[in-house]
Write a protein that holds these residues in place. Sequence first.
Motif, PDB file in Angstrom:
ATOM      1  N   ARG A  69       0.852  -1.193   0.000  1.00  0.00           N
ATOM      2  CA  ARG A  69       0.000   0.000   0.000  1.00  0.00           C
ATOM      3  C   ARG A  69       0.879   1.230   0.000  1.00  0.00           C
ATOM      4  O   ARG A  69       2.047   1.192   0.385  1.00  0.00           O
ATOM      5  N   ILE A  70       0.299   2.322  -0.438  1.00  0.00           N
ATOM      6  CA  ILE A  70       0.958   3.619  -0.450  1.00  0.00           C
ATOM      7  C   ILE A  70       0.363   4.439   0.687  1.00  0.00           C
ATOM      8  O   ILE A  70      -0.856   4.490   0.849  1.00  0.00           O
ATOM      9  N   GLU A  71       1.217   5.064   1.487  1.00  0.00           N
ATOM     10  CA  GLU A  71       0.776   5.953   2.557  1.00  0.00           C
ATOM     11  C   GLU A  71       1.219   7.373   2.231  1.00  0.00           C
ATOM     12  O   GLU A  71       2.354   7.578   1.794  1.00  0.00           O
ATOM     13  N   VAL A  72       0.324   8.321   2.430  1.00  0.00           N
ATOM     14  CA  VAL A  72       0.631   9.746   2.237  1.00  0.00           C
ATOM     15  C   VAL A  72       0.268  10.464   3.530  1.00  0.00           C
ATOM     16  O   VAL A  72      -0.865  10.361   4.001  1.00  0.00           O
ATOM     17  N   VAL A  73       1.234  11.170   4.126  1.00  0.00           N
ATOM     18  CA  VAL A  73       0.982  11.921   5.357  1.00  0.00           C
ATOM     19  C   VAL A  73       1.611  13.303   5.243  1.00  0.00           C
ATOM     20  O   VAL A  73       2.551  13.507   4.475  1.00  0.00           O
ATOM     21  N   GLY A  74       1.084  14.247   6.000  1.00  0.00           N
ATOM     22  CA  GLY A  74       1.706  15.560   6.100  1.00  0.00           C
ATOM     23  C   GLY A  74       1.467  16.502   4.942  1.00  0.00           C
ATOM     24  O   GLY A  74       2.203  17.461   4.783  1.00  0.00           O
ATOM     25  N   GLY A  75       0.470  16.259   4.112  1.00  0.00           N
ATOM     26  CA  GLY A  75       0.185  17.168   3.014  1.00  0.00           C
ATOM     27  C   GLY A  75      -0.135  16.433   1.734  1.00  0.00           C
ATOM     28  O   GLY A  75      -0.219  15.208   1.703  1.00  0.00           O
ATOM     29  N   ALA A  76      -0.308  17.195   0.677  1.00  0.00           N
ATOM     30  CA  ALA A  76      -0.674  16.623  -0.621  1.00  0.00           C
ATOM     31  C   ALA A  76       0.574  16.201  -1.384  1.00  0.00           C
ATOM     32  O   ALA A  76       1.591  16.886  -1.361  1.00  0.00           O
ATOM     33  N   ALA A  77       0.471  15.063  -2.042  1.00  0.00           N
ATOM     34  CA  ALA A  77       1.580  14.578  -2.873  1.00  0.00           C
ATOM     35  C   ALA A  77       1.011  13.704  -3.984  1.00  0.00           C
ATOM     36  O   ALA A  77       0.171  12.851  -3.735  1.00  0.00           O
ATOM     37  N   ALA A  78       1.444  13.940  -5.202  1.00  0.00           N
ATOM     38  CA  ALA A  78       1.062  13.103  -6.340  1.00  0.00           C
ATOM     39  C   ALA A  78       2.159  12.051  -6.527  1.00  0.00           C
ATOM     40  O   ALA A  78       3.334  12.390  -6.597  1.00  0.00           O
ATOM     41  N   TRP A  79       1.777  10.768  -6.574  1.00  0.00           N
ATOM     42  CA  TRP A  79       2.769   9.697  -6.673  1.00  0.00           C
ATOM     43  C   TRP A  79       2.479   8.780  -7.854  1.00  0.00           C
ATOM     44  O   TRP A  79       1.363   8.719  -8.354  1.00  0.00           O
ATOM     45  N   ARG A  80       3.526   8.061  -8.285  1.00  0.00           N
ATOM     46  CA  ARG A  80       3.442   7.054  -9.350  1.00  0.00           C
ATOM     47  C   ARG A  80       4.278   5.863  -8.917  1.00  0.00           C
ATOM     48  O   ARG A  80       5.399   6.034  -8.433  1.00  0.00           O
ATOM     49  N   VAL A  81       3.734   4.656  -9.121  1.00  0.00           N
ATOM     50  CA  VAL A  81       4.433   3.431  -8.748  1.00  0.00           C
ATOM     51  C   VAL A  81       4.254   2.406  -9.854  1.00  0.00           C
ATOM     52  O   VAL A  81       3.150   2.224 -10.375  1.00  0.00           O
ATOM     53  N   ALA A  82       5.339   1.731 -10.205  1.00  0.00           N
ATOM     54  CA  ALA A  82       5.288   0.599 -11.138  1.00  0.00           C
ATOM     55  C   ALA A  82       6.056  -0.551 -10.499  1.00  0.00           C
ATOM     56  O   ALA A  82       7.082  -0.340  -9.850  1.00  0.00           O
ATOM     57  N   VAL A  83       5.554  -1.776 -10.683  1.00  0.00           N
ATOM     58  CA  VAL A  83       6.199  -2.966 -10.139  1.00  0.00           C
ATOM     59  C   VAL A  83       6.479  -3.926 -11.289  1.00  0.00           C
ATOM     60  O   VAL A  83       5.609  -4.185 -12.118  1.00  0.00           O
ATOM     61  N   VAL A  84       7.717  -4.452 -11.322  1.00  0.00           N
ATOM     62  CA  VAL A  84       8.140  -5.376 -12.364  1.00  0.00           C
ATOM     63  C   VAL A  84       8.703  -6.626 -11.703  1.00  0.00           C
ATOM     64  O   VAL A  84       9.469  -6.530 -10.733  1.00  0.00           O
ATOM     65  N   SER A  85       8.344  -7.795 -12.195  1.00  0.00           N
ATOM     66  CA  SER A  85       8.861  -9.043 -11.648  1.00  0.00           C
ATOM     67  C   SER A  85      10.366  -9.145 -11.872  1.00  0.00           C
ATOM     68  O   SER A  85      10.878  -8.782 -12.932  1.00  0.00           O
ATOM     69  N   GLY A  86      11.093  -9.607 -10.860  1.00  0.00           N
ATOM     70  CA  GLY A  86      12.532  -9.802 -10.958  1.00  0.00           C
ATOM     71  C   GLY A  86      13.332  -8.607 -10.494  1.00  0.00           C
ATOM     72  O   GLY A  86      12.790  -7.573 -10.134  1.00  0.00           O
ATOM     73  N   ASP A  87      14.657  -8.775 -10.485  1.00  0.00           N
ATOM     74  CA  ASP A  87      15.583  -7.716 -10.086  1.00  0.00           C
ATOM     75  C   ASP A  87      15.928  -6.901 -11.324  1.00  0.00           C
ATOM     76  O   ASP A  87      16.747  -7.296 -12.134  1.00  0.00           O
ATOM     77  N   ARG A  88      15.272  -5.761 -11.490  1.00  0.00           N
ATOM     78  CA  ARG A  88      15.422  -4.932 -12.697  1.00  0.00           C
ATOM     79  C   ARG A  88      15.841  -3.520 -12.323  1.00  0.00           C
ATOM     80  O   ARG A  88      15.252  -2.541 -12.769  1.00  0.00           O
ATOM     81  N   GLN A  89      16.862  -3.379 -11.502  1.00  0.00           N
ATOM     82  CA  GLN A  89      17.308  -2.049 -11.091  1.00  0.00           C
ATOM     83  C   GLN A  89      17.796  -1.263 -12.296  1.00  0.00           C
ATOM     84  O   GLN A  89      18.497  -1.796 -13.135  1.00  0.00           O
TER      85      GLN A  89
END
Length: 90
Positions: A69-89
């Motif tokens: 889950r994504i948690e947002v505290v202390g004000g407004a923030a626009a976020w983006r998250v992507a998840v990819v299988s495996g170690d893809r740094q």
Amino acid sequence: MPETAGETGRELPAFTPEEGSYTIYASCDGKGEVSIVGRDSGKPHPIACGGVLTVGVVHVEKEEEQHIRIEVVGGAAAWRVAVVSGDRQA
């Protein structure tokens, strides 16, 4: 899991990595503090805001359903998250 975006905290859709790890790409803008929290750990992992990409690899049991889950505290923030299988740094 396809890229997900928002401005408030929320549960992300469950996903099952095909490998024994997954890579998270996350970014945010705004004044709030944004963190990623795994359902089993409960420990927040901060996402750097202000145009900085946060990349992390999580090692898990292969083909075990994951919940974060994504948690947002202390004000407004626009976020983006992507998840990819495996170690893809980047």
